[in-house]
Motif scaffolding. Structure first.
Motif: not given
Length: 212
Positions: A2, A4, A155, A158-160, A201, A206-208
């Motif tokens: 995770v 951003d 999301a 989140v990296e994809y 992303w 950022s979730v984290r």
């Protein structure tokens, strides 16, 4: 993983073309029809006049007056060309939108705003049962549809990997006119997705890290 990232996409978003029918300061119906020529031209189209010549004959206008009236009616989106090549038609959907925009605030209390209603209508027109039927031709509408797809698919923060992005986008493209590669390119162009070194992303919190 995770993260951003603060940098911008390596591809800049295309500029939005002038689109008078979609601009925020759109003319209200009373102003649009303050001119008698536009009223007569609109009435002629509503009665079935499918060409400028037919409109001029039905409305009793000169060719110059007809061209000016139709140009303004087209700019505001209440008259358009039918998709099957059948000539000029009244764009009832746009006419309704303009009427809704002119309602007093008391009439719309408890309802979503015109922009929200319109965005939902655009999405429902081009997305059916979770599938993208086709992309709108107008950039303003295209942005609405692409934003919806990005928000429903990825999301924020989140990296994809590219493979995961392609798999997710293929689900939107089944039986549609747009392939997943084109869809991915548009999402990057409009900054709904960012990419670096094969990783994508969606910008956002950022979730984290909890960083906007």
């Amino acid at each position: 993983m995770v993260n951003d990232r603060p940098h911008q996409s390596d591809r800049s978003a295309p500029s939005d073309r002038p689109d008078h029918a979609d601009r925020s300061g759109v003319t209200a119906l009373p102003g649009l029809f303050a001119d008698e020529g536009r009223v007569r031209a609109f009435a002629a189209v509503a009665l079935g006049a499918g060409s400028a010549r037919d409109v001029a004959r039905t409305a009793g206008l000169s060719a110059k007056e007809t061209a000016a009236a139709l140009r303004r009616l087209r700019e505001q989106g209440v008259v358009t060309s039918s998709g099957d090549g059948g000539g000029l038609v009244v764009a009832h959907e746009r006419f309704t939108e303009l009427a809704r925009a002119g309602r007093p605030a008391a009439e719309t209390a408890g309802h979503t705003g015109p922009d929200d209603d319109r965005a939902g209508l655009i999405v429902r027109t081009f997305v059916k049962d979770g599938r993208l039927v086709r992309l709108p031709a107008r950039w303003t509408r295209k942005k609405v549809v692409l934003r919806h797809i990005a928000e429903q698919t990825f999301a924020p923060g989140v990296e994809y990997p590219e493979r995961a992005v392609d798999e997710k986008l293929r689900a939107w493209c089944d039986d549609g006119d747009v392939d997943h590669v084109t869809l991915r390119r548009y999402l990057v162009d409009l900054d709904h997705l960012r990419r670096s070194d094969g990783t994508y992303w969606r910008p956002g919190q950022s979730v984290r890290a909890g960083i906007a």
